[in-house]
Design an enzyme around this catalytic site. Structure first.
Site, PDB file in Angstrom:
ATOM      1  N   ASN A   8      50.014  95.776  85.858  1.00  0.00           N
ATOM      2  CA  ASN A   8      51.206  95.793  85.003  1.00  0.00           C
ATOM      3  C   ASN A   8      52.108  96.912  85.519  1.00  0.00           C
ATOM      4  OD1 ASN A   8      53.129  95.993  83.017  1.00  0.00           O
ATOM      5  ND2 ASN A   8      51.728  96.678  81.400  1.00  0.00           N
ATOM      6  N   LYS A  10      54.946  97.691  84.581  1.00  0.00           N
ATOM      7  CA  LYS A  10      55.835  98.243  83.556  1.00  0.00           C
ATOM      8  C   LYS A  10      57.262  98.323  84.136  1.00  0.00           C
ATOM      9  CE  LYS A  10      51.837 100.354  81.452  1.00  0.00           C
ATOM     10  NZ  LYS A  10      51.238 101.458  80.688  1.00  0.00           N
ATOM     11  N   HIS A  95      51.980  94.170  74.270  1.00  0.00           N
ATOM     12  CA  HIS A  95      51.547  95.464  74.815  1.00  0.00           C
ATOM     13  C   HIS A  95      51.839  96.559  73.790  1.00  0.00           C
ATOM     14  CE1 HIS A  95      51.214  98.972  77.388  1.00  0.00           C
ATOM     15  NE2 HIS A  95      50.533  98.201  78.232  1.00  0.00           N
ATOM     16  N   GLU A  97      53.053  99.370  74.107  1.00  0.00           N
ATOM     17  CA  GLU A  97      54.366 100.002  74.289  1.00  0.00           C
ATOM     18  C   GLU A  97      55.460  99.177  73.620  1.00  0.00           C
ATOM     19  OE1 GLU A  97      54.147 100.435  78.553  1.00  0.00           O
ATOM     20  OE2 GLU A  97      52.574 101.934  78.302  1.00  0.00           O
ATOM     21  N   GLU A 162      43.250  97.463  75.048  1.00  0.00           N
ATOM     22  CA  GLU A 162      43.803  98.704  75.594  1.00  0.00           C
ATOM     23  C   GLU A 162      43.908  99.736  74.477  1.00  0.00           C
ATOM     24  OE1 GLU A 162      46.301  97.945  79.382  1.00  0.00           O
ATOM     25  OE2 GLU A 162      47.603  97.609  77.661  1.00  0.00           O
ATOM     26  N   GLY A 168      47.836 105.638  80.236  1.00  0.00           N
ATOM     27  CA  GLY A 168      48.653 106.615  80.945  1.00  0.00           C
ATOM     28  C   GLY A 168      48.251 108.057  80.691  1.00  0.00           C
ATOM     29  N   SER A 200      43.982 103.724  81.818  1.00  0.00           N
ATOM     30  CA  SER A 200      43.550 104.689  82.844  1.00  0.00           C
ATOM     31  C   SER A 200      42.434 104.173  83.735  1.00  0.00           C
ATOM     32  CB  SER A 200      43.166 106.025  82.179  1.00  0.00           C
ATOM     33  OG  SER A 200      44.286 106.599  81.532  1.00  0.00           O
TER      34      SER A 200
HETATM   35  P1  13P Z   1      47.489 102.915  82.732  1.00  0.00           P
HETATM   36  O1  13P Z   1      46.558 102.206  83.669  1.00  0.00           O
HETATM   37  O2  13P Z   1      48.625 103.596  83.430  1.00  0.00           O
HETATM   38  O3  13P Z   1      46.752 103.791  81.779  1.00  0.00           O
HETATM   39  O4  13P Z   1      48.205 101.784  81.840  1.00  0.00           O
HETATM   40  C1  13P Z   1      47.418 100.844  81.200  1.00  0.00           C
HETATM   41  C2  13P Z   1      48.306  99.784  80.654  1.00  0.00           C
HETATM   42  O5  13P Z   1      49.025  99.997  79.705  1.00  0.00           O
HETATM   43  C3  13P Z   1      48.318  98.481  81.323  1.00  0.00           C
HETATM   44  O6  13P Z   1      48.979  97.529  80.573  1.00  0.00           O
END
Ligand code: 13P
Length: 238
Positions: A8, A10, A95, A97, A162, A168, A200
């Site tokens: 992803n 982002k 997600h 976010e 997640e 992150g 992560s």
């Molecule tokens: P990270 O791998 O950067 O922690 O992000 C995970 C994520 O949100 C994937 O959708």
């Protein structure tokens, strides 16, 4: 069940990143990942070119969101049909976010229905906050997100667990916690559904996470921006 390794991106990337599938393919040729499905989810503007660069390399492409409607007066939005038209096979939905920006389970369910309508496989994201985990509410929160987000009449879909606090941050859920959560999700979604872990995931922890019961792949943010890291995680899955 085939393992699904998903990147992803982002809101990261640029036109020049269309060379990344070729770089990845050099590091992990198709023969070396026969039992693994690879999926990259770039920002909308790059989907078509990434698809063109990926198709012959056995790398699938997905969106990071879609609108529930097929078309219409929704400025700035992109429909599931448009993603499919540009070559996408998957779309990430719900997600954390986006949930943090106000997206509800009902919104996620409507988007999942849109994905089915367009012939896409939705990757439905769920996960608890740190407060919820510390209050002992992780399992019940995820259960409630799953029951609210997955349509009653569902085609094939993927669930991504997640934990919000692991995204992150460099903090990873313990293997014991991943095992418990994935077993719980397995009971809710049945034997046929792939359940990904995200939060992560890095080359150094991928093998242990991917070897955990009921973990059928990973959803990778930061480490998917670097093809050497993404390749190392793919090798850990192979
Ligand atoms: P990270 O791998 O950067 O922690 O992000 C995970 C994520 O949100 C994937 O959708």
């Amino acid at each position: 069940m085939r393992t699904l390794i998903t990147g992803n991106w982002k809101m990261n990337g640029e036109q020049a990143w269309t060379i990344k599938p070729a770089g990845f393919d050099k590091m992990v040729p198709i023969q070396a990942r026969k039992h693994v499905d690879i999926l990259l989810c770039p920002p909308f503007p790059y989907i078509r070119e990434l698809f063109v660069a990926s198709a012959s390399r056995n790398i699938a492409i997905g969106g990071q969101d879609c609108h529930a409607s097929e078309q219409g007066a929704h400025t700035g939005e992109v429909s599931a049909e448009m993603l499919a038209d540009c070559g996408a096979d998957y779309v990430i939905i719900g997600h954390s976010e986006r949930r943090a920006g106000g997206e509800t389970d009902a919104d996620v369910q409507a988007k999942a229905k849109a994905a089915f309508r367009a012939g896409l496989t939705p990757i439905i994201c769920v996960g608890e906050t740190l407060e919820q985990r510390e209050a002992g509410e992780a399992l019940s929160e995820v259960e409630s997100q799953i029951s609210g987000s997955i349509p009653d009449q569902a085609d094939s879909f993927v669930v991504a667990y997640e934990p919000v606090w692991a995204i992150g941050t460099g903090k990873v859920a313990s293997i014991a916690d991943i095992k418990d959560m994935h077993a719980h999700i397995r009971e809710l979604v049945g034997a046929e559904t792939r359940i990904l872990y995200g939060g992560s995931v890095k080359p150094g922890n991928a093998a242990d996470i991917l070897a955990t019961d009921n973990v059928n792949g990973a959803l990778i943010g930061g480490a998917s921006l670097n093809m050497a890291d993404f390749a190392a995680i793919t090798r850990a899955a192979s």
